[in-house]
Scaffold this motif. Structure first.
Motif, PDB file in Angstrom:
ATOM      1  N   PHE A 104       0.822  -1.207   0.000  1.00  0.00           N
ATOM      2  CA  PHE A 104       0.000   0.000   0.000  1.00  0.00           C
ATOM      3  C   PHE A 104       0.863   1.266   0.000  1.00  0.00           C
ATOM      4  O   PHE A 104       0.518   2.265  -0.622  1.00  0.00           O
ATOM      5  CB  PHE A 104      -0.970   0.005   1.185  1.00  0.00           C
ATOM      6  N   GLY A 105       1.995   1.227   0.692  1.00  0.00           N
ATOM      7  CA  GLY A 105       2.898   2.379   0.725  1.00  0.00           C
ATOM      8  C   GLY A 105       3.508   2.669  -0.636  1.00  0.00           C
ATOM      9  O   GLY A 105       3.608   3.829  -1.051  1.00  0.00           O
ATOM     10  N   TYR A 106       3.914   1.631  -1.338  1.00  0.00           N
ATOM     11  CA  TYR A 106       4.485   1.810  -2.672  1.00  0.00           C
ATOM     12  C   TYR A 106       3.452   2.415  -3.614  1.00  0.00           C
ATOM     13  O   TYR A 106       3.755   3.399  -4.311  1.00  0.00           O
ATOM     14  CB  TYR A 106       4.985   0.466  -3.216  1.00  0.00           C
ATOM     15  N   ILE A 122      -4.239   1.976   5.025  1.00  0.00           N
ATOM     16  CA  ILE A 122      -3.806   0.932   5.968  1.00  0.00           C
ATOM     17  C   ILE A 122      -4.950   0.598   6.930  1.00  0.00           C
ATOM     18  O   ILE A 122      -5.255  -0.570   7.169  1.00  0.00           O
ATOM     19  CB  ILE A 122      -2.540   1.379   6.747  1.00  0.00           C
ATOM     20  N   LYS A 123      -5.590   1.621   7.472  1.00  0.00           N
ATOM     21  CA  LYS A 123      -6.689   1.391   8.416  1.00  0.00           C
ATOM     22  C   LYS A 123      -7.838   0.632   7.765  1.00  0.00           C
ATOM     23  O   LYS A 123      -8.469  -0.207   8.398  1.00  0.00           O
ATOM     24  CB  LYS A 123      -7.204   2.720   8.983  1.00  0.00           C
ATOM     25  N   GLN A 124      -8.119   0.951   6.499  1.00  0.00           N
ATOM     26  CA  GLN A 124      -9.275   0.354   5.847  1.00  0.00           C
ATOM     27  C   GLN A 124      -8.995  -0.990   5.189  1.00  0.00           C
ATOM     28  O   GLN A 124      -9.909  -1.807   5.093  1.00  0.00           O
ATOM     29  CB  GLN A 124      -9.852   1.322   4.823  1.00  0.00           C
ATOM     30  N   ASP A 125      -7.763  -1.231   4.713  1.00  0.00           N
ATOM     31  CA  ASP A 125      -7.539  -2.421   3.895  1.00  0.00           C
ATOM     32  C   ASP A 125      -6.471  -3.385   4.384  1.00  0.00           C
ATOM     33  O   ASP A 125      -6.398  -4.508   3.880  1.00  0.00           O
ATOM     34  CB  ASP A 125      -7.216  -2.016   2.455  1.00  0.00           C
ATOM     35  N   LEU A 126      -5.612  -2.988   5.313  1.00  0.00           N
ATOM     36  CA  LEU A 126      -4.548  -3.901   5.726  1.00  0.00           C
ATOM     37  C   LEU A 126      -5.123  -5.170   6.358  1.00  0.00           C
ATOM     38  O   LEU A 126      -4.690  -6.276   6.037  1.00  0.00           O
ATOM     39  CB  LEU A 126      -3.563  -3.221   6.681  1.00  0.00           C
ATOM     40  N   GLN A 127      -6.084  -5.036   7.230  1.00  0.00           N
ATOM     41  CA  GLN A 127      -6.675  -6.224   7.863  1.00  0.00           C
ATOM     42  C   GLN A 127      -7.294  -7.152   6.820  1.00  0.00           C
ATOM     43  O   GLN A 127      -7.113  -8.364   6.877  1.00  0.00           O
ATOM     44  CB  GLN A 127      -7.721  -5.819   8.899  1.00  0.00           C
ATOM     45  N   SER A 175     -10.370   2.909  -4.213  1.00  0.00           N
ATOM     46  CA  SER A 175     -10.138   4.182  -3.526  1.00  0.00           C
ATOM     47  C   SER A 175     -10.807   4.195  -2.159  1.00  0.00           C
ATOM     48  O   SER A 175     -11.755   3.462  -1.908  1.00  0.00           O
ATOM     49  CB  SER A 175     -10.668   5.349  -4.372  1.00  0.00           C
ATOM     50  N   VAL A 176     -10.309   5.044  -1.311  1.00  0.00           N
ATOM     51  CA  VAL A 176     -10.887   5.217   0.020  1.00  0.00           C
ATOM     52  C   VAL A 176     -12.328   5.705  -0.120  1.00  0.00           C
ATOM     53  O   VAL A 176     -13.212   5.291   0.616  1.00  0.00           O
ATOM     54  CB  VAL A 176     -10.015   6.184   0.866  1.00  0.00           C
TER      55      VAL A 176
END
Length: 182
Positions: A104-106, A122-127, A175-176
């Motif tokens: 996600f950072g890249y 990160i908050k929305q998609d990492l999990q 997208s967010v």
């Protein structure tokens, strides 16, 4: 010399470059499949998205995978069930979230987005990415660490990764704002 023999000769002569190119191929193919067969077909094909995903495979996935799996194999050699289970556990509880943050950072960086955008992603998609990974990678890495020779690990991973990259490509490019609508 056949294709497999050439691949193995290149892997032996230039392992890092070969693994980076293998990851470039896997991430590129995954995004092409996602855009053409999984996502809304009304949107035009986004070549730059494919370039972003492929470059992530080449620059980040192939190189970090080379070093991470090499390190893991050097510290935990062998294929005993406890060794395999330990490697899978380390991969999925430590490496998997780190990989998600790198992914996600890249994408965030190459798309010129802000740090706030990255934190939101990160908050929305990492999990979701980590938990989605468990369904694919726990069984895949069990086979990987038990039966695949260390030099072939990244090729095996990238073969599976093509299908998994369809999911990552979709998730990474959602997208967010789209997520807030759901």
């Amino acid at each position: 010399m056949g294709l497999w023999a050439r691949y193995n000769a290149l892997l032996e002569a230039q392992p890092l470059l070969t693994k980076a190119l293998t990851s470039l191929t896997g991430f590129t193919a995954g995004d092409i499949l996602a855009q053409n067969f999984v996502e809304d077909s009304d949107k035009p094909y986004d070549i730059m998205r494919t370039v972003r995903l492929g470059s992530f495979g080449f620059l980040i996935h192939g190189t970090t995978g080379h070093y991470f799996y090499g390190f893991l194999d050097s510290k935990m050699p062998g294929t005993k069930p406890i060794t395999v289970a330990s490697k899978v556990a380390i991969d999925q509880t430590i490496w998997n979230p780190i990989f998600g943050c790198m992914f996600f950072g890249y994408l965030n960086a190459v798309e010129g987005k802000s740090m706030d955008d990255y934190v939101s992603k990160i908050k929305q998609d990492l999990q979701t990415a980590v938990m989605g990974s468990w369904a694919v990678w726990v069984p895949a890495h069990t086979i990987n660490f038990a039966f695949i020779p260390p030099s072939q690990r990244l090729l095996y991973i990238n073969t599976i990764q093509i299908g998994y990259n369809v999911f990552l490509s979709f998730l990474g490019n959602k997208s967010v704002d789209e997520e807030k609508k759901e």
